[in-house]
Write a protein that holds these residues in place. Sequence first.
Motif, PDB file in Angstrom:
ATOM      1  N   VAL A 164       0.840  -1.196   0.000  1.00 23.42           N
ATOM      2  CA  VAL A 164       0.000   0.000   0.000  1.00 23.42           C
ATOM      3  C   VAL A 164       0.875   1.246   0.000  1.00 23.42           C
ATOM      4  O   VAL A 164       1.645   1.474   0.927  1.00 23.42           O
ATOM      5  CB  VAL A 164      -0.940   0.014   1.218  1.00 23.42           C
ATOM      6  N   PHE A 165       0.749   2.035  -1.053  1.00 28.39           N
ATOM      7  CA  PHE A 165       1.474   3.303  -1.134  1.00 28.39           C
ATOM      8  C   PHE A 165       0.771   4.383  -0.325  1.00 28.39           C
ATOM      9  O   PHE A 165       1.408   5.167   0.379  1.00 28.39           O
ATOM     10  CB  PHE A 165       1.583   3.736  -2.604  1.00 28.39           C
ATOM     11  N   LEU A 166      -0.567   4.419  -0.421  1.00 31.98           N
ATOM     12  CA  LEU A 166      -1.360   5.421   0.294  1.00 31.98           C
ATOM     13  C   LEU A 166      -2.687   4.803   0.712  1.00 31.98           C
ATOM     14  O   LEU A 166      -3.322   4.096  -0.070  1.00 31.98           O
ATOM     15  CB  LEU A 166      -1.619   6.640  -0.607  1.00 31.98           C
ATOM     16  N   GLY A 167      -3.094   5.059   1.943  1.00 28.14           N
ATOM     17  CA  GLY A 167      -4.381   4.590   2.435  1.00 28.14           C
ATOM     18  C   GLY A 167      -5.115   5.703   3.143  1.00 28.14           C
ATOM     19  O   GLY A 167      -4.552   6.385   4.005  1.00 28.14           O
ATOM     20  N   TYR A 201      -9.887   3.751   1.159  1.00 28.95           N
ATOM     21  CA  TYR A 201      -9.338   3.850  -0.189  1.00 28.95           C
ATOM     22  C   TYR A 201      -7.843   3.571  -0.112  1.00 28.95           C
ATOM     23  O   TYR A 201      -7.146   4.113   0.750  1.00 28.95           O
ATOM     24  CB  TYR A 201      -9.568   5.239  -0.772  1.00 28.95           C
ATOM     25  N   VAL A 202      -7.360   2.710  -1.005  1.00 26.91           N
ATOM     26  CA  VAL A 202      -5.926   2.421  -1.020  1.00 26.91           C
ATOM     27  C   VAL A 202      -5.387   2.571  -2.438  1.00 26.91           C
ATOM     28  O   VAL A 202      -6.064   2.252  -3.413  1.00 26.91           O
ATOM     29  CB  VAL A 202      -5.615   1.002  -0.491  1.00 26.91           C
ATOM     30  N   ASP A 203      -4.172   3.090  -2.519  1.00 26.43           N
ATOM     31  CA  ASP A 203      -3.429   3.141  -3.774  1.00 26.43           C
ATOM     32  C   ASP A 203      -2.207   2.248  -3.601  1.00 26.43           C
ATOM     33  O   ASP A 203      -1.455   2.400  -2.625  1.00 26.43           O
ATOM     34  CB  ASP A 203      -3.003   4.573  -4.097  1.00 26.43           C
ATOM     35  N   LEU A 204      -2.003   1.330  -4.531  1.00 23.57           N
ATOM     36  CA  LEU A 204      -0.967   0.316  -4.383  1.00 23.57           C
ATOM     37  C   LEU A 204       0.294   0.667  -5.174  1.00 23.57           C
ATOM     38  O   LEU A 204       0.241   1.398  -6.159  1.00 23.57           O
ATOM     39  CB  LEU A 204      -1.501  -1.043  -4.853  1.00 23.57           C
ATOM     40  N   TYR A 205       1.403   0.119  -4.721  1.00 27.84           N
ATOM     41  CA  TYR A 205       2.644   0.229  -5.495  1.00 27.84           C
ATOM     42  C   TYR A 205       2.496  -0.480  -6.834  1.00 27.84           C
ATOM     43  O   TYR A 205       2.946   0.009  -7.868  1.00 27.84           O
ATOM     44  CB  TYR A 205       3.809  -0.396  -4.718  1.00 27.84           C
ATOM     45  N   ASP A 209       0.537  -1.133  -9.767  1.00 29.43           N
ATOM     46  CA  ASP A 209      -0.608  -0.551 -10.463  1.00 29.43           C
ATOM     47  C   ASP A 209      -1.390  -1.564 -11.284  1.00 29.43           C
ATOM     48  O   ASP A 209      -2.466  -1.242 -11.804  1.00 29.43           O
ATOM     49  CB  ASP A 209      -0.139   0.595 -11.373  1.00 29.43           C
ATOM     50  N   GLN A 210      -0.864  -2.780 -11.437  1.00 31.26           N
ATOM     51  CA  GLN A 210      -1.578  -3.802 -12.209  1.00 31.26           C
ATOM     52  C   GLN A 210      -2.699  -4.450 -11.401  1.00 31.26           C
ATOM     53  O   GLN A 210      -3.596  -5.065 -11.958  1.00 31.26           O
ATOM     54  CB  GLN A 210      -0.593  -4.887 -12.678  1.00 31.26           C
ATOM     55  N   ILE A 211      -2.637  -4.309 -10.090  1.00 32.24           N
ATOM     56  CA  ILE A 211      -3.670  -4.909  -9.225  1.00 32.24           C
ATOM     57  C   ILE A 211      -4.851  -3.957  -9.120  1.00 32.24           C
ATOM     58  O   ILE A 211      -4.685  -2.778  -8.781  1.00 32.24           O
ATOM     59  CB  ILE A 211      -3.110  -5.218  -7.824  1.00 32.24           C
ATOM     60  N   LYS A 212      -6.030  -4.449  -9.408  1.00 31.17           N
ATOM     61  CA  LYS A 212      -7.248  -3.636  -9.316  1.00 31.17           C
ATOM     62  C   LYS A 212      -7.889  -3.855  -7.950  1.00 31.17           C
ATOM     63  O   LYS A 212      -8.214  -4.991  -7.585  1.00 31.17           O
ATOM     64  CB  LYS A 212      -8.226  -4.012 -10.434  1.00 31.17           C
ATOM     65  N   VAL A 213      -8.072  -2.778  -7.216  1.00 33.22           N
ATOM     66  CA  VAL A 213      -8.659  -2.859  -5.870  1.00 33.22           C
ATOM     67  C   VAL A 213     -10.178  -2.760  -5.991  1.00 33.22           C
ATOM     68  O   VAL A 213     -10.694  -1.813  -6.597  1.00 33.22           O
ATOM     69  CB  VAL A 213      -8.133  -1.725  -4.971  1.00 33.22           C
ATOM     70  N   PRO A 214     -10.924  -3.722  -5.439  1.00 35.38           N
ATOM     71  CA  PRO A 214     -12.383  -3.662  -5.522  1.00 35.38           C
ATOM     72  C   PRO A 214     -12.952  -2.513  -4.707  1.00 35.38           C
ATOM     73  O   PRO A 214     -12.412  -2.141  -3.668  1.00 35.38           O
ATOM     74  CB  PRO A 214     -12.823  -5.015  -4.936  1.00 35.38           C
TER      75      PRO A 214
END
Length: 286
Positions: free
Chosen positions: A208-211, A220-224, A226-231
Motif C-alpha cells: 500500500v502506497f497510500l491509504g 481507499y488504497v493506492d498500491l505500489y 498498479d496492475q492490481i485492481k482494488v475492488p
Amino acid sequence: MPDWAEVIIRTVTAVLFLFILTRLLGKRQISQLSFFEYITGITIGDLAATVSLDIESKWFLGIISLSVWVLICISIEFLEIKSKKARDLIDSSATVLIKDGKILEDNLKKEKLTNEELLQQLRKKSVFRAAEVEFALMEVSGEINIMLKKEYQPLTPSLLGVKVAPEVEPQTIILDGVIMEEPLATIGRNINWLHRELEKIGVSLDNVFLGQVDAFGGLYVDLYDDQIKVPEPQERAVLRADLKKIEADLELFSLGTQNKEAKKMYEQSSIQLKQIILDLEYLLTR
C-alpha cells in the motif's frame, strides 16, 4: 580568511537569517503579493545578496539593514490590520472590471490591462465568453475573480433540492506501507480493524502506497503495483439492498395476513421504512 570561505560563511548566515525573518513576516510573503509585499521581497533579496557577496563591506551592517526593513514591514502589516484607510493607501483597493455583464473600459485602462489580457485571465477561470460574466474584480494582488451569470453557473445539489452528506476531512492512515496510528485513532479505529479491511480487499500492507479513510468509514488504497485492481467497498450498497428487501418483506406480510391490525402494522412499517430509505439515499449511494 580566504575570500571563498568568507563568501560561504556570509551566504550561510544570510540564508539562515533570511529564513528566520521570513517566518516572522508570515505566509503572506509567499502568497499572492500586494504592492508593498512585492517591494519587500525584492529589497530583502537584494540585501541578502549584498551580505553574501560584498566582502569589502561589514557583514553585520547588512544584517542590521535586513532587521530594520523587516521591522518596518511588520509595523506596516500591523497598521494595515488596524486601519482600512491604511490598507487602501498602502495596498490600494480592488478594481471592478466587469459589472452587470458590461466591461468597464476605463477601469481596464486604469489597471493598464488590455482586452486580450482580460480574456486570457477569464480563460484561466475556464470562461471563454465574456458574455457569461456577471461580475469581475481585480484584487490588490493582481488576481482576477469572477462571478458568472445565473444561467451559466454550474448546478449544485442545493439548486436541485438534493441532500448531500456533510464532507469531513479524510484521514490518511497509511503512508509508504507504514500505518499512521494517530489519524487511525482520530477516526476511532485500531490496527486490527485496518488489517481486517485490507484482508477484505485482498491487499497486503507492504504493497500500500497510500491509504485513506473517508467521512463514512470507507477505505481507499493506492498500491505500489498498479496492475492490481482494488475492488470498491460495497458495505453501503449491501445495506441499501438489505433495507429494500426488508421493505418488500413487510409489504408481502401485509398482503399475506388476514388480521386487520397486523395488516395495518405491516403497511405502516413498510411506508416508514420506505421513507427512511429515501431520506438516507444520498448516504447509501455515495
